[in-house]
Design a protein around this motif. Sequence first.
Motif, PDB file in Angstrom:
ATOM      1  N   VAL A 162      10.622   2.317   8.821  1.00 33.04           N
ATOM      2  CA  VAL A 162      10.822   2.488   7.229  1.00 33.04           C
ATOM      3  C   VAL A 162      10.288   4.071   6.829  1.00 33.04           C
ATOM      4  N   ILE A 163      10.812   4.038   5.576  1.00 30.40           N
ATOM      5  CA  ILE A 163      10.515   5.483   4.781  1.00 30.40           C
ATOM      6  C   ILE A 163       9.659   5.127   3.751  1.00 30.40           C
ATOM      7  N   VAL A 164       8.746   5.626   3.380  1.00 31.75           N
ATOM      8  CA  VAL A 164       7.760   5.491   2.314  1.00 31.75           C
ATOM      9  C   VAL A 164       8.576   6.000   1.189  1.00 31.75           C
ATOM     10  N   THR A 165       8.440   5.377   0.001  1.00 23.05           N
ATOM     11  CA  THR A 165       9.253   5.891  -1.075  1.00 23.05           C
ATOM     12  C   THR A 165       8.021   6.076  -2.361  1.00 23.05           C
ATOM     13  N   ARG A 166       7.082   5.218  -2.205  1.00 18.67           N
ATOM     14  CA  ARG A 166       6.064   5.322  -3.209  1.00 18.67           C
ATOM     15  C   ARG A 166       4.813   4.558  -2.611  1.00 18.67           C
ATOM     16  N   ALA A 167       3.780   5.396  -2.846  1.00 14.02           N
ATOM     17  CA  ALA A 167       2.450   4.690  -2.574  1.00 14.02           C
ATOM     18  C   ALA A 167       1.459   5.096  -3.470  1.00 14.02           C
ATOM     19  N   THR A 168       1.104   4.254  -4.321  1.00 13.70           N
ATOM     20  CA  THR A 168       0.403   4.309  -5.436  1.00 13.70           C
ATOM     21  C   THR A 168      -0.953   3.372  -5.565  1.00 13.70           C
ATOM     22  N   VAL A 169      -1.811   3.645  -6.203  1.00 12.22           N
ATOM     23  CA  VAL A 169      -2.920   2.599  -6.125  1.00 12.22           C
ATOM     24  C   VAL A 169      -3.061   2.135  -7.547  1.00 12.22           C
ATOM     25  N   ASP A 170      -3.154   0.678  -7.871  1.00 20.31           N
ATOM     26  CA  ASP A 170      -3.381  -0.040  -9.077  1.00 20.31           C
ATOM     27  C   ASP A 170      -4.816  -0.287  -9.325  1.00 20.31           C
ATOM     28  N   ARG A 171      -5.610   0.262 -10.219  1.00 19.04           N
ATOM     29  CA  ARG A 171      -6.882  -0.025 -10.629  1.00 19.04           C
ATOM     30  C   ARG A 171      -6.901  -1.033 -12.034  1.00 19.04           C
ATOM     31  N   SER A 172      -6.906  -2.388 -11.613  1.00 20.40           N
ATOM     32  CA  SER A 172      -7.372  -3.220 -12.780  1.00 20.40           C
ATOM     33  C   SER A 172      -7.913  -4.449 -12.420  1.00 20.40           C
ATOM     34  N   ASP A 173      -8.538  -4.980 -13.208  1.00 19.66           N
ATOM     35  CA  ASP A 173      -9.464  -6.166 -12.872  1.00 19.66           C
ATOM     36  C   ASP A 173     -10.679  -6.039 -11.917  1.00 19.66           C
ATOM     37  N   GLY A 174     -11.008  -4.659 -11.848  1.00 18.10           N
ATOM     38  CA  GLY A 174     -12.230  -4.354 -10.862  1.00 18.10           C
ATOM     39  C   GLY A 174     -11.735  -4.155  -9.447  1.00 18.10           C
ATOM     40  N   GLU A 175     -10.522  -4.332  -9.269  1.00 19.85           N
ATOM     41  CA  GLU A 175      -9.953  -4.152  -7.781  1.00 19.85           C
ATOM     42  C   GLU A 175      -9.002  -3.053  -7.548  1.00 19.85           C
ATOM     43  N   LEU A 176      -9.116  -2.565  -6.359  1.00 18.46           N
ATOM     44  CA  LEU A 176      -8.031  -1.608  -6.139  1.00 18.46           C
ATOM     45  C   LEU A 176      -6.954  -2.304  -5.305  1.00 18.46           C
ATOM     46  N   ARG A 177      -5.724  -1.856  -5.668  1.00 23.07           N
ATOM     47  CA  ARG A 177      -4.640  -2.543  -4.837  1.00 23.07           C
ATOM     48  C   ARG A 177      -3.653  -1.355  -4.593  1.00 23.07           C
ATOM     49  N   LEU A 178      -3.334  -1.242  -3.243  1.00 20.28           N
ATOM     50  CA  LEU A 178      -2.289  -0.570  -2.907  1.00 20.28           C
ATOM     51  C   LEU A 178      -0.672  -0.952  -3.153  1.00 20.28           C
ATOM     52  N   VAL A 179       0.115  -0.321  -3.812  1.00 18.65           N
ATOM     53  CA  VAL A 179       1.466  -0.526  -4.108  1.00 18.65           C
ATOM     54  C   VAL A 179       2.332   0.440  -2.896  1.00 18.65           C
ATOM     55  N   LEU A 180       2.885  -0.123  -1.944  1.00 12.79           N
ATOM     56  CA  LEU A 180       3.643   0.490  -1.189  1.00 12.79           C
ATOM     57  C   LEU A 180       4.971   0.098  -1.267  1.00 12.79           C
ATOM     58  N   GLY A 181       5.791   1.133  -1.610  1.00 13.67           N
ATOM     59  CA  GLY A 181       7.302   1.087  -1.798  1.00 13.67           C
ATOM     60  C   GLY A 181       7.824   1.634  -0.646  1.00 13.67           C
ATOM     61  N   TYR A 182       8.891   0.968   0.130  1.00 13.64           N
ATOM     62  CA  TYR A 182       9.522   1.624   1.247  1.00 13.64           C
ATOM     63  C   TYR A 182      10.892   1.130   1.320  1.00 13.64           C
ATOM     64  N   VAL A 183      11.971   1.834   2.067  1.00 11.59           N
ATOM     65  CA  VAL A 183      13.295   1.530   2.386  1.00 11.59           C
ATOM     66  C   VAL A 183      13.155   1.552   3.893  1.00 11.59           C
ATOM     67  N   HIS A 184      14.357   0.545   4.244  1.00 16.63           N
ATOM     68  CA  HIS A 184      14.253   0.564   5.836  1.00 16.63           C
ATOM     69  C   HIS A 184      15.369   1.618   6.283  1.00 16.63           C
TER      70      HIS A 184
END
Length: 121
Positions: free
Chosen positions: A85-107
């Motif tokens: 895979v090739i990572v196209t986006r790696a961002t962190v969503d901070r909501s509701d007191g939690e951290l969530r990694l949002v990892l976008g990728y293409v094969h």
Amino acid sequence: MTEPRGSAFPFRIDQRTGGVAMTEGPDKIRDDLRVLLGTRLGERPMLREFGTRINALVHEPDDDVTADLLRKQAHEAVVRWERRVIVTRATVDRSDGELRLVLGYVHSDRPVAAEMIIPLV
């Protein structure tokens, strides 16, 4: 190129066949990414460099520094260990007191885009 194929994650028994449940193609790559990001660095005795330090961030403050460390560690692990895979986006969503990694990728071998959301629990 052949489709990646292997045991499913989490490990389970296939109800139809009674054997080990298998996945292939994009689902197998997604499972392998989940294994990589869920493995603590040093956890595998014969492959000490495999994994991330994401688990060490669980008790850190919910701030920009922790969010950036989470994003950077996940991105570096995927670039190093998952060449399908090739990572196209790696961002962190901070909501509701939690951290969530949002990892976008293409094969890397076909035009298939996907996204994973990994909560830091």
